[in-house]
Design a protein around this motif. Structure first.
Motif, mmCIF file in Angstrom:
data_model
loop_
_atom_site.group_PDB
_atom_site.id
_atom_site.type_symbol
_atom_site.label_atom_id
_atom_site.label_comp_id
_atom_site.label_asym_id
_atom_site.label_seq_id
_atom_site.Cartn_x
_atom_site.Cartn_y
_atom_site.Cartn_z
ATOM 1 N N ASP A 64 0.847 -1.193 0.000
ATOM 2 C CA ASP A 64 0.000 0.000 0.000
ATOM 3 C C ASP A 64 0.884 1.245 0.000
ATOM 4 N N LYS A 65 0.697 2.093 -0.986
ATOM 5 C CA LYS A 65 1.442 3.344 -1.078
ATOM 6 C C LYS A 65 0.520 4.486 -0.669
ATOM 7 N N HIS A 66 0.883 5.136 0.441
ATOM 8 C CA HIS A 66 0.047 6.204 0.976
ATOM 9 C C HIS A 66 0.417 7.536 0.323
ATOM 10 N N SER A 67 -0.595 8.272 -0.063
ATOM 11 C CA SER A 67 -0.393 9.627 -0.577
ATOM 12 C C SER A 67 -0.771 10.611 0.527
ATOM 13 N N PHE A 68 -0.051 11.710 0.608
ATOM 14 C CA PHE A 68 -0.286 12.713 1.641
ATOM 15 C C PHE A 68 -0.746 14.017 1.001
ATOM 16 N N PHE A 69 -1.575 14.762 1.712
ATOM 17 C CA PHE A 69 -1.841 16.149 1.318
ATOM 18 C C PHE A 69 -1.591 17.032 2.531
ATOM 19 N N SER A 70 -1.033 18.202 2.284
ATOM 20 C CA SER A 70 -0.576 19.070 3.364
ATOM 21 C C SER A 70 -1.740 19.650 4.149
ATOM 22 N N SER A 71 -1.515 19.845 5.443
ATOM 23 C CA SER A 71 -2.496 20.508 6.301
ATOM 24 C C SER A 71 -2.278 22.019 6.330
ATOM 25 N N TYR A 72 -1.224 22.481 5.654
ATOM 26 C CA TYR A 72 -0.823 23.884 5.623
ATOM 27 C C TYR A 72 -0.417 24.391 7.000
ATOM 28 N N GLN A 73 -0.085 23.457 7.890
ATOM 29 C CA GLN A 73 0.564 23.755 9.163
ATOM 30 C C GLN A 73 1.832 22.909 9.203
ATOM 31 N N GLU A 74 2.969 23.569 9.037
ATOM 32 C CA GLU A 74 4.235 22.852 8.872
ATOM 33 C C GLU A 74 4.519 21.905 10.036
ATOM 34 N N GLU A 75 4.287 22.360 11.253
ATOM 35 C CA GLU A 75 4.571 21.532 12.420
ATOM 36 C C GLU A 75 3.646 20.314 12.485
ATOM 37 N N LEU A 76 2.395 20.481 12.115
ATOM 38 C CA LEU A 76 1.456 19.361 12.113
ATOM 39 C C LEU A 76 1.854 18.326 11.069
ATOM 40 N N ASP A 77 2.287 18.787 9.902
ATOM 41 C CA ASP A 77 2.749 17.858 8.864
ATOM 42 C C ASP A 77 3.948 17.047 9.334
ATOM 43 N N ILE A 78 4.834 17.676 10.115
ATOM 44 C CA ILE A 78 6.012 16.976 10.631
ATOM 45 C C ILE A 78 5.593 15.831 11.550
ATOM 46 N N VAL A 79 4.641 16.114 12.458
ATOM 47 C CA VAL A 79 4.190 15.088 13.398
ATOM 48 C C VAL A 79 3.470 13.954 12.671
ATOM 49 N N LEU A 80 2.683 14.286 11.643
ATOM 50 C CA LEU A 80 1.909 13.281 10.920
ATOM 51 C C LEU A 80 2.762 12.445 9.978
ATOM 52 N N GLY A 81 4.003 12.844 9.770
ATOM 53 C CA GLY A 81 4.879 12.069 8.889
ATOM 54 C C GLY A 81 4.846 12.522 7.445
ATOM 55 N N GLY A 82 4.390 13.739 7.184
ATOM 56 C CA GLY A 82 4.374 14.255 5.821
ATOM 57 C C GLY A 82 3.066 14.911 5.434
ATOM 58 N N GLY A 83 2.020 14.707 6.208
ATOM 59 C CA GLY A 83 0.727 15.298 5.897
ATOM 60 C C GLY A 83 -0.409 14.354 6.257
ATOM 61 N N ILE A 84 -1.605 14.694 5.778
ATOM 62 C CA ILE A 84 -2.810 13.910 6.057
ATOM 63 C C ILE A 84 -2.990 12.870 4.963
ATOM 64 N N VAL A 85 -3.340 11.649 5.352
ATOM 65 C CA VAL A 85 -3.540 10.547 4.403
ATOM 66 C C VAL A 85 -5.031 10.384 4.139
ATOM 67 N N PRO A 86 -5.481 10.386 2.872
ATOM 68 C CA PRO A 86 -6.893 10.118 2.570
ATOM 69 C C PRO A 86 -7.305 8.742 3.097
#
Length: 446
Positions: A64-86
């Protein structure tokens, strides 16, 4: 005629039994076991059953290859591992007023302003209250939809009716499903709602973020299975009366849990910290009881100041620490009494990590020792000197990982001396490294 089987469930911890008990043997709460109806039994069995599937060799399973989209909060993206996963199901907990709703509403507004359709479901506030806060945060957008509802069936209908990419539930303890005749926030309600949201997220490929209340012990309220069912668990740390907030990941199926997000509360809500170390450390003149070290939080190095106060005790000596583990502090104090013969048994010792961060690695042991000795002797340490090292029970000072990254961060702040267990192989212009392989050498240096 066969006797009808009974099943009782504790509304505090989810413990189930076939007979009623006055006291739950799992969480020791009284009068918390309620009998489940036939419908509730069926739902409980449905949640606990795993899907039937045919076993396959692991080499035949597609990755499974996960795609990420940014939350436009740099620190939140760092914690999530790159962004939000659909299709991901996220759980965020924290103290009341720490900024959970504020951050997520700002994320929702930023995504909507960049073309992502978002649904914000609130069971605690009216749509008018959320609109007022969105104006303050600059989160207004025609693609951000509000729903003030606590009925899970109506929430599911709204999610299926429109092509949303993100849904925020505020909060899980206020939502209920009509299939269960129990109050919102009960164990069965929270478990069933989380299961339905998880299934909906996977089937509709919608990212769902749910906010969870916490107990007085700091754990997310509800059954423990709640944290097992979601893909990611995040906790907000920080005092609501201060500007600093830290978002820490405790579970993440899409990335690492070693990263933290650092936010500052301002007039426009929570904002990603531009320079993390400046929040925890501000260089100043030498003062007794203060020392500097570097800790690693995920992929970043943070320069921190640790302060100690050693004062004569007028009763039982107290040991109190803020941001540093109390058991480790007691160990270091015992080591100082045995190895350096400091009579700390007659003194109160207080330790504080400036900035509100909690140290989770032993690299600051040497710094704690230095500031305790400095306060005890009332002798200020050199303000341009840092201490890095783990201290063992036998008094040895041991190396820590990623020393080059730590010294490089110190170099950027103008430090010219570092006390550590072993000199690094790399050369750092303007920084002198002094080796100290045992605790007694700290006194010699001072």
């Amino acid at each position: 005629m066969a006797k009808k089987s009974q099943l009782f469930e504790c509304q505090h911890c989810g413990y189930t039994t076939t007979k009623w008990l006055g006291k739950c043997p799992e969480c020791n709460s009284w009068d918390s076991l309620l009998e489940l109806t036939d419908t509730q039994k069926q739902i409980l069995q449905q949640v606990s059953k795993s899907k039937e599937s045919t076993p396959r060799a692991i080499t035949e399973v597609a990755v499974d290859k996960h795609s990420f989209f940014s939350s436009y909060q740099e620190e939140l993206d760092i914690v999530l591992g790159g962004g939000i996963v659909p299709g991901g199901l996220y759980l965020i907990g924290g103290n009341p007023g720490v900024g959970k709703s504020t951050l997520l509403l700002k994320v929702a507004g930023s995504l909507a302003q960049n073309g992502v359709q978002v649904l914000y479901v609130s069971g605690e506030e009216s749509a008018g209250q959320i609109r007022l806060r969105a104006e303050r945060l600059g989160a207004l957008s025609e693609r951000l939809f509000l729903l003030s509802e606590i009925n899970l069936d109506l929430i599911k209908q709204a999610l299926i009716a429109s092509p949303y990419r993100l849904c925020i539930i505020d909060s899980i303890q206020t939502i209920y499903t009509p299939a269960l005749s129990l109050a919102p926030g009960s164990v069965s309600q929270v478990r069933e709602i989380t299961f339905e949201l998880m299934r909906l997220a996977k089937e509709q490929n919608i990212a769902i973020i749910i906010i969870g209340h916490i107990t007085k012990d700091g754990a997310i309220a509800g059954p423990r299975i709640l944290e097992h069912m979601v893909d990611c668990v995040l906790y907000f740390e920080g005092d609501p009366s201060r500007e600093l907030r830290i978002l820490r990941g405790f579970k993440n199926r899409f990335g690492t849990t070693s990263e933290i997000g650092i936010f500052e509360m301002g007039q426009s809500g929570l904002n990603s910290a531009k320079n993390a170390s400046k929040i925890f450390f501000q260089k100043r003149a030498s003062v007794a009881g203060s020392a500097v070290s570097v800790v690693l939080e995920g992929s970043r190095a943070l320069v921190i100041e640790i302060q100690a106060l050693v004062s004569e005790s007028y009763g039982n000596p107290r040991r109190q620490s803020t941001g540093f583990e109390a058991n480790r502090l007691n160990m270091l104090l015992a080591l100082l009494e045995r190895k350096l013969e400091l009579p700390l048994g007659r003194y109160d010792v207080f330790i504080n990590v400036v900035g509100g961060i909690k140290i989770s690695e032993p690299s600051a042991d040497l710094c704690v020792l230095a500031c305790i000795i400095s306060s005890f002797r009332n002798r200020a340490l050199n303000a341009s000197t840092a201490f890095i090292g783990e201290v063992s029970l036998v008094g040895d000072i041991r190396e820590v990982g990623n020393i080059d990254m730590r010294i490089k961060e110190l170099q950027s702040y103008g430090f010219d001396k570092v006390i550590l267990a072993k000199k690094p192989k790399s050369h750092f212009e303007g920084v002198k490294c002094f080796e100290a392989d045992e605790v007694s050498k700290i006194l010699e240096w001072m």
